[in-house]
Design a protein around this motif. Structure first.
Motif, PDB file in Angstrom:
ATOM      1  N   THR A 104      98.472  18.837  44.810  1.00 35.70           N
ATOM      2  CA  THR A 104      99.823  19.406  44.709  1.00 35.70           C
ATOM      3  C   THR A 104      99.929  20.488  43.637  1.00 35.70           C
ATOM      4  O   THR A 104     100.934  21.182  43.573  1.00 35.70           O
ATOM      5  CB  THR A 104     100.872  18.331  44.395  1.00 35.70           C
ATOM      6  N   GLN A 139     110.927  13.263  43.553  1.00 35.26           N
ATOM      7  CA  GLN A 139     109.903  14.024  44.265  1.00 35.26           C
ATOM      8  C   GLN A 139     110.043  15.482  43.840  1.00 35.26           C
ATOM      9  O   GLN A 139     111.160  16.021  43.819  1.00 35.26           O
ATOM     10  CB  GLN A 139     110.094  13.900  45.779  1.00 35.26           C
ATOM     11  N   ALA A 175     105.032   7.979  44.969  1.00 38.88           N
ATOM     12  CA  ALA A 175     104.181   8.681  44.010  1.00 38.88           C
ATOM     13  C   ALA A 175     104.559  10.158  44.007  1.00 38.88           C
ATOM     14  O   ALA A 175     104.969  10.700  45.038  1.00 38.88           O
ATOM     15  CB  ALA A 175     102.723   8.517  44.399  1.00 38.88           C
ATOM     16  N   ASN A 176     104.437  10.790  42.842  1.00 39.50           N
ATOM     17  CA  ASN A 176     104.777  12.210  42.731  1.00 39.50           C
ATOM     18  C   ASN A 176     103.775  12.878  41.797  1.00 39.50           C
ATOM     19  O   ASN A 176     104.133  13.434  40.768  1.00 39.50           O
ATOM     20  CB  ASN A 176     106.210  12.335  42.188  1.00 39.50           C
ATOM     21  N   PRO A 177     102.480  12.789  42.144  1.00 34.90           N
ATOM     22  CA  PRO A 177     101.477  13.263  41.190  1.00 34.90           C
ATOM     23  C   PRO A 177     101.337  14.781  41.193  1.00 34.90           C
ATOM     24  O   PRO A 177     101.625  15.432  42.201  1.00 34.90           O
ATOM     25  CB  PRO A 177     100.190  12.622  41.709  1.00 34.90           C
ATOM     26  N   LYS A 178     100.918  15.306  40.045  1.00 32.22           N
ATOM     27  CA  LYS A 178     100.490  16.705  40.010  1.00 32.22           C
ATOM     28  C   LYS A 178      98.976  16.645  40.136  1.00 32.22           C
ATOM     29  O   LYS A 178      98.277  16.379  39.170  1.00 32.22           O
ATOM     30  CB  LYS A 178     100.899  17.346  38.702  1.00 32.22           C
ATOM     31  N   PRO A 217      98.902  15.734  32.243  1.00 35.71           N
ATOM     32  CA  PRO A 217      99.942  15.968  33.221  1.00 35.71           C
ATOM     33  C   PRO A 217      99.868  17.330  33.909  1.00 35.71           C
ATOM     34  O   PRO A 217     100.138  17.424  35.090  1.00 35.71           O
ATOM     35  CB  PRO A 217     101.226  15.875  32.422  1.00 35.71           C
ATOM     36  N   ILE A 261     106.003  12.699  35.928  1.00 29.78           N
ATOM     37  CA  ILE A 261     104.618  12.599  35.457  1.00 29.78           C
ATOM     38  C   ILE A 261     104.586  12.059  34.036  1.00 29.78           C
ATOM     39  O   ILE A 261     103.775  11.196  33.698  1.00 29.78           O
ATOM     40  CB  ILE A 261     103.946  13.987  35.536  1.00 29.78           C
ATOM     41  N   PHE A 289      97.121  14.012  46.076  1.00 27.63           N
ATOM     42  CA  PHE A 289      98.253  13.313  46.696  1.00 27.63           C
ATOM     43  C   PHE A 289      97.905  12.941  48.131  1.00 27.63           C
ATOM     44  O   PHE A 289      97.462  13.793  48.905  1.00 27.63           O
ATOM     45  CB  PHE A 289      99.482  14.241  46.655  1.00 27.63           C
ATOM     46  N   ARG A 324     108.078   4.278  36.770  1.00 26.42           N
ATOM     47  CA  ARG A 324     108.060   5.063  38.007  1.00 26.42           C
ATOM     48  C   ARG A 324     109.498   5.480  38.324  1.00 26.42           C
ATOM     49  O   ARG A 324     110.387   4.643  38.449  1.00 26.42           O
ATOM     50  CB  ARG A 324     107.485   4.235  39.163  1.00 26.42           C
ATOM     51  N   PHE A 361     103.609  21.454  43.042  1.00 28.68           N
ATOM     52  CA  PHE A 361     103.881  21.912  41.678  1.00 28.68           C
ATOM     53  C   PHE A 361     103.528  23.383  41.500  1.00 28.68           C
ATOM     54  O   PHE A 361     103.455  23.871  40.386  1.00 28.68           O
ATOM     55  CB  PHE A 361     103.105  21.055  40.672  1.00 28.68           C
TER      56      PHE A 361
END
Lengths: 416, 117
Positions: free
Chosen positions: B73, A255, B47-50, B101, A243, B53, A251, A304
């Motif tokens: 997420t 994961q 993509a690995n968003p918080k 973030p 992030i 998603f 990027r 998360f």
């Protein structure tokens, strides 16, 4: 080192009921600029600051932590340390780390309770057996103390294990006697204390929101306590690294998933080594307090939430009880999750990137704790010299373009 | 553990499903013309968003059909489920996008699916 802990200091402080021990590190307000900023105050980040100050003579350093020191994955793992990885690249990396572990208590003059009680990886079928024997041979070629032990030897080492009367019988195991466990909080605290002594500013409760770049160079970080300038930024923020990288336009192939662990009520010593099983996914050791420390798996989806799914615990406990029927009536005291960042090849990234002055130490996935001193040592080298050390050179970002992956799905204990 | 509303079978336990990672990743049309870097993006980088998603799920122990979902997420809240081929909902449809973030309490972990803000 100024603050020495000794028998006499314990005696002296006992006279004042241990109420006058000095704070282990300062809590300064951030300055306007630093030579180097490390994002993430876990073991990896604090260790990096320590080695930067100690081995590279750099002083103007800040470690910026969102919460409290060691409150992320450094305090959420099952503290297992080993180096029995398959490929040369990883074997060198983790063995480098293990060698530093062996001397860490002395070096930091702080008892991190590193206990080399051995680590066992069980084989439950013919395929496991062949894979593990292959890994043992590869380890031997790299000078790592790894042995194949058969069922009878396992029975001697861990008498409480049920090896035959279960769905996936135990056929043998690899054993690394130099592996073991350490007290994870102490690792973060001791690195923090010694880094602080050398002038490193440790800033807690300060979240890095943005990495500012301009013309392909790092300019600093935007934090909850304002902008801090620096032309070298090292990110060691585990699950949140990708992030932060995105704010700098990068990027990363990561994961983030929750990885869980749980701890039982304390009991008398029953298991004096670390036993891991990839096939049925159960690993267990007993802490010095007597609690069983049990590691579960990752959830099957990105998340998360530092919590994890209940079904994952259920799977692990099922396997634990089958392997150790004696644990059947034990109560679990605590359960928690940490957000791990997993790379496609289950190997870490310690690397420069396209932005000048920006470095990443991430992708440790489910096995970052064992690498703490080694990773910190190599990351410090990479930041100080602006080029990777020969050990971490294979763990660059470019491997995902060149295809030179270091595939450690077999040796990483938690199936990804 | 999640409750997932399969568009074909209805609400089922998460253990019946498998996650397929990020949705709407298009394979390059002319692989032979694509550079190594672009190919690496397609193969390895997701993509690995918080936060919001877009992801794929498959009802492995059910109808075995694939579908898409939008999930937050940071709370694991499933915001929308839609079939393959349907237009993905736009980000504007979701109000509670967490502030990146982290968008979590100042200290501690982000378990606010339990104590919803």
């Amino acid at each position: 080192m100024k603050k020495k802990y000794s028998f006499f200091s314990v005696l002296k402080n006992s006279l004042s009921y241990h109420e006058n021990w000095k704070k282990m590190w300062r809590s300064p307000e951030p300055r306007k600029s630093y030579d180097i900023i490390i994002v993430g105050g876990g073991g990896h980040g604090l260790g990096t600051a320590y080695y930067l100050a100690k081995e590279h003579g750099l002083k103007n350093i800040a470690v910026i932590e969102k919460g409290w020191l060691g409150g992320g994955n450094t305090g959420r793992n099952t503290t297992i340390i080993r180096s029995n990885y398959l490929w040369d690249e990883s074997a060198h990396l983790y063995e480098h780390s293990l060698k530093l572990w062996e001397n860490l208590s002395t070096e930091l003059n702080y008892n991190i309770m590193f206990s080399q009680r051995g680590v066992m990886n069980l084989a439950h079928n013919e395929h496991d057996k062949k894979e593990i024997k292959r890994r043992v041979s590869a380890n031997k070629l790299n000078g790592i103390d790894s042995y194949w032990v058969d069922k009878n030897q396992i029975k001697k080492l861990v008498p409480i294990m049920n090896t035959d009367n279960l769905r996936y019988p135990v056929l043998g195991a690899s054993f690394q006697p130099r592996g073991g466990v350490a007290r994870h909080d102490a690792v973060a605290w001791s690195f923090a204390m010694r880094a602080d002594e050398m002038g490193v500013d440790i800033i807690q409760n300060c979240e890095v929101k943005n990495i500012k770049t301009s013309k392909g160079k790092v300019e600093g970080v935007e934090t909850s306590k304002g902008f801090i300038r620096s032309n070298r930024v090292g990110v060691a923020a585990s699950g949140h690294t990708s992030i932060l990288a995105e704010t700098a336009g990068i990027r990363l192939p990561l994961q983030s998933k929750p990885l869980q662990a749980l701890v039982s009520e304390p009991i008398k010593p029953v298991i004096n080594t670390v036993v891991m099983s990839n096939a049925v996914h159960a690993y267990v050791s007993q802490s010095d307090k007597g609690e069983l420390v049990i590691g579960a798996g990752t959830d099957g989806y990105n998340s998360f939430t530092q919590r994890g799914g209940y079904n994952i615990i259920e799977d692990t406990i099922r396997a634990i009880i089958e392997l150790y029927p004696v644990f059947g009536k034990m109560k679990m005291l605590r359960q928690w999750g940490g957000i791990v960042d997993i790379c496609p090849d289950a190997s870490p990234i310690i690397s420069k990137c396209d932005v000048k002055g920006l470095y990443f130490n991430c992708g440790w996935g489910t096995g970052g704790f064992k690498a703490t001193p080694g990773s910190a040592h190599l990351f410090a080298y990479t930041i100080a010299k602006d080029e990777p050390h020969v050990i971490n050179a294979p763990f660059n970002l470019n491997r995902f373009i060149s295809g030179r992956l270091v595939d450690e799905h077999g040796a990483a204990a938690v199936a990804h | 553990m999640l409750l997932i509303n399969c568009p074909y079978c209805g609400e089922r336990d998460q253990s019946e499903f498998s996650n397929g990672g990020e949705a709407h990743v298009a394979r390059p049309k002319n692989p032979e013309l694509v550079s190594d870097r672009e190919w690496s993006e397609y193969v390895f980088i997701r993509a690995n968003p918080k936060g919001i998603f877009y992801e794929r799920w498959v009802h492995t122990h059910g109808c075995k059909k694939w579908f898409n979902a939008v999930r937050n997420t940071s709370t694991d809240e499933i915001l929308k489920i839609y079939k393959l081929g349907e237009e993905p909902p736009t980000l504007k449809d979701f109000k509670n996008t967490p502030k990146t973030p982290s968008g979590e309490p100042k200290v501690g972990s982000g378990n606010f699916a339990v104590k919803k803000l």
